[in-house]
Design an enzyme around this catalytic site. Structure first.
Site, short mmCIF file in Angstrom:
data_model
loop_
_atom_site.label_atom_id
_atom_site.label_comp_id
_atom_site.label_asym_id
_atom_site.label_seq_id
_atom_site.Cartn_x
_atom_site.Cartn_y
_atom_site.Cartn_z
N ALA A 2 0.81 -1.23 0.00
CA ALA A 2 0.00 0.00 0.00
C ALA A 2 0.84 1.27 0.00
CB ALA A 2 -0.95 -0.01 1.20
N ARG A 51 2.32 2.49 -2.63
CA ARG A 51 2.16 3.20 -3.91
C ARG A 51 1.03 2.54 -4.70
NH1 ARG A 51 5.49 0.35 -8.04
NH2 ARG A 51 6.70 -1.24 -6.96
N VAL A 83 5.16 -9.81 1.96
CA VAL A 83 4.14 -10.86 1.99
C VAL A 83 4.72 -12.27 1.85
CG1 VAL A 83 2.30 -9.34 1.16
CG2 VAL A 83 3.60 -10.71 -0.50
N ASN A 142 -3.30 -7.03 -2.10
CA ASN A 142 -3.06 -6.19 -3.27
C ASN A 142 -1.64 -6.35 -3.85
OD1 ASN A 142 -3.43 -3.50 -4.91
ND2 ASN A 142 -1.60 -3.17 -3.65
N SER A 183 -6.76 -9.96 -11.77
CA SER A 183 -6.69 -9.29 -13.06
C SER A 183 -7.47 -10.11 -14.07
CB SER A 183 -5.23 -9.19 -13.51
OG SER A 183 -5.16 -8.88 -14.89
N TYR A 237 2.55 -13.77 -14.70
CA TYR A 237 1.47 -12.97 -14.10
C TYR A 237 0.14 -13.67 -14.26
CZ TYR A 237 -1.19 -8.68 -13.10
OH TYR A 237 -2.03 -7.74 -12.57
N ALA A 269 -0.62 -16.87 -14.85
CA ALA A 269 -0.74 -18.12 -14.07
C ALA A 269 -0.96 -17.79 -12.60
CB ALA A 269 0.50 -18.98 -14.27
N LYS A 280 -2.35 -15.12 -11.29
CA LYS A 280 -3.66 -14.55 -11.02
C LYS A 280 -4.77 -15.60 -11.20
CE LYS A 280 -2.43 -10.26 -10.02
NZ LYS A 280 -2.53 -9.71 -8.66
#
Ligand code: NAP
Length: 234
Positions: free
Chosen positions: A11, A13, A63, A89, A143, A158, A160, A162
């Site tokens: 968080a 940016r 994370v 996020n 996404s 990306y 795979a 998501k």
């Protein structure tokens, strides 16, 4: 509903920062996390300087670090005693330069570590506090690129990651329904951030897409995939 306690990952940016701002503007208390504590503190100070309604508290969170997720849970538990909203996020590697056929699997592994396993691990650590809410919301920022229905070639790490994150949404939604926790995936749309690049829509609009799911009533949908309040194909 305001007065919620929310955690937002990544968080400092982009869309995450704007989600933190919109939550605070709604009167919620936001634990604004970033992997660099200084950046989390700077972002929290900047939001406080804007005079947003709710409190914004900075906390370090990488994370992919299990101990960090546990430390965050301890902090939120001691400070607030519950958690109402978790926004997963943080994400990396929009790898437009790659194909699945020739992908560097190190990049794919890194994307899975952060975008899937990071979100999974943080969720597991915070679940006891979300269960204590009675009105829990878990939002996995996904996404449309992870949608299997229309998936083509390219952007393999990306996409795979998501698609797998969307699978996590479905499983958690089914498992946590009886705890009163709604779990949904959201696509913020193409947004002009460091990841999205120039030309996308403003962060305000991407974050608003996420807020729609956060603000769902207790009897609202769970296990869905949305953009701007409308369902997306899986
Ligand atoms: P961004 O500007 O690149 O910001 C990504 C954020 O994630 C940064 O705060 C970054 O921290 C953080 N992050 C990355 N790895 C992390 C880790 N291991 N631990 C903790 N934080 C980490 O991206 P964005 O455009 O705001 O994207 C936000 C979300 O929306 C992502 O899930 C993305 O996939 C999704 N999304 C974006 C678009 C778009 O067009 N922008 C479209 C669809 C979906 P650092 O500053 O430390 O790097």
């Amino acid at each position: 509903m305001s007065g919620r306690v929310a955690v937002v990952t990544g968080a400092n940016r982009g869309i995450g920062r704007e989600v933190a701002a919109q939550l605070a503007a709604a009167g919620d208390t936001v634990v604004l996390t970033a992997r660099d504590h200084r950046k989390a503190q700077d972002a929290a100070d900047a939001l406080a300087g804007l005079g947003v309604g709710g409190a914004v508290v900075a906390h370090q969170l990488e994370v992919t670090h299990r101990a960090g997720a546990a430390a965050l849970a301890e902090f939120v538990g001691e400070r607030f005693g519950r958690l109402d909203v978790l926004v997963n996020n943080a994400a990396i590697h929009y790898d437009t330069q790659q194909t699945a056929a020739a992908a560097d699997l190190t990049i794919v592994r890194q994307a899975l570590e952060t975008n899937l396993l990071g979100a999974w691990q943080v969720t597991q650590a915070l679940l006891p506090l979300l269960r204590g809410s009675g009105h829990g919301r878990i939002v996995n920022v996904s996404s449309e690129g992870g949608s299997l229905t229309n998936m083509g070639g390219g952007i393999p790490a990306y996409r795979a990651s998501k698609a797998a994150l969307n699978a996590l949404t479905r499983m958690l939604a089914a498992e946590l329904r009886s705890d009163g926790i709604l779990v949904n995936s959201v696509c913020p749309g193409w947004v002009a951030t460091d990841m999205g690049g120039p030309g996308g829509r403003p962060v305000h609009d991407g974050a608003a897409s996420i807020m729609w799911v956060i603000d769902l009533p207790d009897a609202g949908p769970t296990g869905g995939f949305y953009r701007d309040g409308r369902p997306l194909p899986w």
